[in-house]
Design an enzyme around this catalytic site. Structure first.
Site, PDB file in Angstrom:
ATOM      1  N   ARG A  86       4.222 -17.366  -3.799  1.00 44.22           N
ATOM      2  CA  ARG A  86       3.561 -16.217  -3.900  1.00 44.22           C
ATOM      3  C   ARG A  86       2.483 -15.872  -4.344  1.00 44.22           C
ATOM      4  O   ARG A  86       1.486 -14.744  -4.518  1.00 44.22           O
ATOM      5  CB  ARG A  86       4.536 -15.081  -4.614  1.00 44.22           C
ATOM      6  N   TYR A 111      -0.805   9.110   3.504  1.00 43.06           N
ATOM      7  CA  TYR A 111       0.690   8.541   4.053  1.00 43.06           C
ATOM      8  C   TYR A 111       1.883   8.688   3.123  1.00 43.06           C
ATOM      9  O   TYR A 111       2.046   8.704   2.152  1.00 43.06           O
ATOM     10  CB  TYR A 111       0.440   6.989   4.278  1.00 43.06           C
ATOM     11  N   ASP A 126      -7.588   3.877   1.295  1.00 43.22           N
ATOM     12  CA  ASP A 126      -6.837   3.375   2.202  1.00 43.22           C
ATOM     13  C   ASP A 126      -7.749   3.252   3.543  1.00 43.22           C
ATOM     14  O   ASP A 126      -7.929   4.649   4.206  1.00 43.22           O
ATOM     15  CB  ASP A 126      -5.638   3.937   2.329  1.00 43.22           C
ATOM     16  N   LYS A 134      -1.088  -2.642  11.194  1.00 40.32           N
ATOM     17  CA  LYS A 134      -1.644  -1.726  12.466  1.00 40.32           C
ATOM     18  C   LYS A 134      -2.588  -2.628  12.937  1.00 40.32           C
ATOM     19  O   LYS A 134      -2.258  -3.514  13.751  1.00 40.32           O
ATOM     20  CB  LYS A 134      -2.208  -0.414  11.660  1.00 40.32           C
TER      21      LYS A 134
END
Length: 388
Positions: free
Chosen positions: A58, A111, A185, A210
């Site tokens: 990670r 969003y 964003d 996206k």
């Protein structure tokens, strides 16, 4: 045991961006293909390992490092950290940068899951003072900033779903004037259409799910910045929360990003033609597309974006039942799926939300890469079904 500060030098991955400067003079399309893959393979291998040296995966691995370097180059950023999803890029950033009791100003139309996080969870987790403002009105933003104590502002380049265009340069100027950071964003634009760091933003978040990936087969997010202090905090929070992008997700996104430039051109071509077609239909109401001169921020979009994007919205002059039971089922190419920015054209009707200004049955369309004539014919078939 010591402190996290003692451990951080071992996982502060700044060296992975050193080669980016070799590509700075090259075009966006070239950098999307070349930056990050420094192996002798045609694709960056999938490093399926729990550990990377003396740290857990990670904190970084070669598959993810390649994507980080690539997106940093495309954003014009010194540093990028990729995450397991787009919303993780937002939540990770806010948790890394906000202190307990912080004041944050957000645009009113965010969003959905970002909206829930700032409205419901930041007050619960951090006792945050969250203020929602219509940031298309920068004077309203400044009135809130003048009250003092704001830690950061949160915006979207093109908002979801109302497609409002936020003046990022002016918002950044105001945020900095009053001592706040600007987190933005950029998902609906992608770095191909807009690079918010160049307009003054301190942090830019992307849902790589996206347009960046573009194939509907991988979840991912990215957080980019030019400030090492911010990057350091992001890495530390990644170590604690762990929303890291998997090696396989990194592989898929690294593959998808190579065609971002040409895909965005096609998305924009199709959206512009579809918007022009929909404008001719009397039963299409409230057509929203930044490329239309009637859009309230059309001029701003022309300055801030390379092109006007692949998203549009409209309402159809039919009732709710007809829309959902007759029109949408009649469509074959426009898939009634969530998400956006992939090869398929996607259609997503929205529920009414008075607070955010969303009317009932506003249809959000992610215009895909299909032939535009086929897309128009598909809509024509739907219209014939419900419009007499």
């Amino acid at each position: 045991m010591g402190t996290s500060k003692e451990l951080m030098p071992k996982i502060d991955r700044t060296d992975i961006f050193e080669r980016n400067k070799l590509y700075e003079e090259m075009s966006f399309a070239t950098r999307a293909i070349e930056v990050g893959n420094y192996t002798d393979r045609s694709a960056v291998p999938i490093y399926a390992s729990v550990t990377s040296g003396t740290t857990y995966q990670r904190n970084g691995d070669p598959s993810r490092d390649a994507v980080c370097a690539n997106i940093a180059s495309l954003e014009g950023a010194a540093y990028t950290l990729v995450t397991a999803s787009g919303v993780a890029s937002i939540t990770l950033s806010l948790l890394a940068l906000l202190d307990h009791g912080a004041r944050i100003i957000c645009h009113k139309d965010l969003y959905l899951w970002t909206y829930f996080f700032v409205r419901e969870d930041l007050p619960r987790l951090l006792n945050a003072d969250v203020v929602m403002v219509d940031m298309t009105d920068t004077e309203a933003l400044e009135r809130e900033l003048k009250k003092g104590g704001t830690k950061l502002i949160l915006t979207e380049t093109v908002t979801n779903p109302l497609l409002e265009v936020i003046d990022l340069k002016r918002c950044s100027e105001l945020a900095h004037k009053y001592g706040a950071k600007h987190v933005n964003d950029n998902t609906f634009a992608s770095p191909y259409l807009c690079r918010p760091l160049e307009l003054g933003c301190d942090v830019v978040c992307e849902s790589a799910t996206k347009y960046i990936n573009g194939h509907g087969d991988a979840l991912g997010g990215a957080v980019s910045t030019n400030e090492h202090e911010i990057y350091y905090k992001l890495q530390r929070m990644m170590g604690e929360l762990g929303p890291c992008l998997s090696p396989f997700g990194s592989f898929l996104i690294m593959r998808g990003i190579q065609t971002l430039a040409m895909r965005m051109e096609r998305h924009c071509d199709n959206a512009e033609k579809l918007a022009a077609y929909l404008e001719t239909k009397s039963f299409v109401k409230n057509l929203i597309y930044p490329g239309l001169p009637k859009h309230p921020q059309h001029e701003l979009a022309g300055r801030q974006l390379k092109r006007y994007g692949g998203m549009l919205c409209f309402q159809l002059d039919v009732d709710h039942e007809t829309l959902h039971e007759k029109f949408i089922p009649e469509l074959r190419l426009f898939k009634h799926w969530v998400s956006l920015g992939e090869a398929h054209s996607l259609i997503s009707p929205k529920d009414a939300d008075a607070e955010k200004g969303i009317p009932e049955d506003l249809i959000r369309v992610s215009v895909g890469l299909e032939d535009i004539n086929d897309l128009i014919n598909d809509l024509e078939a739907g219209f014939r079904k419900v419009i007499k």
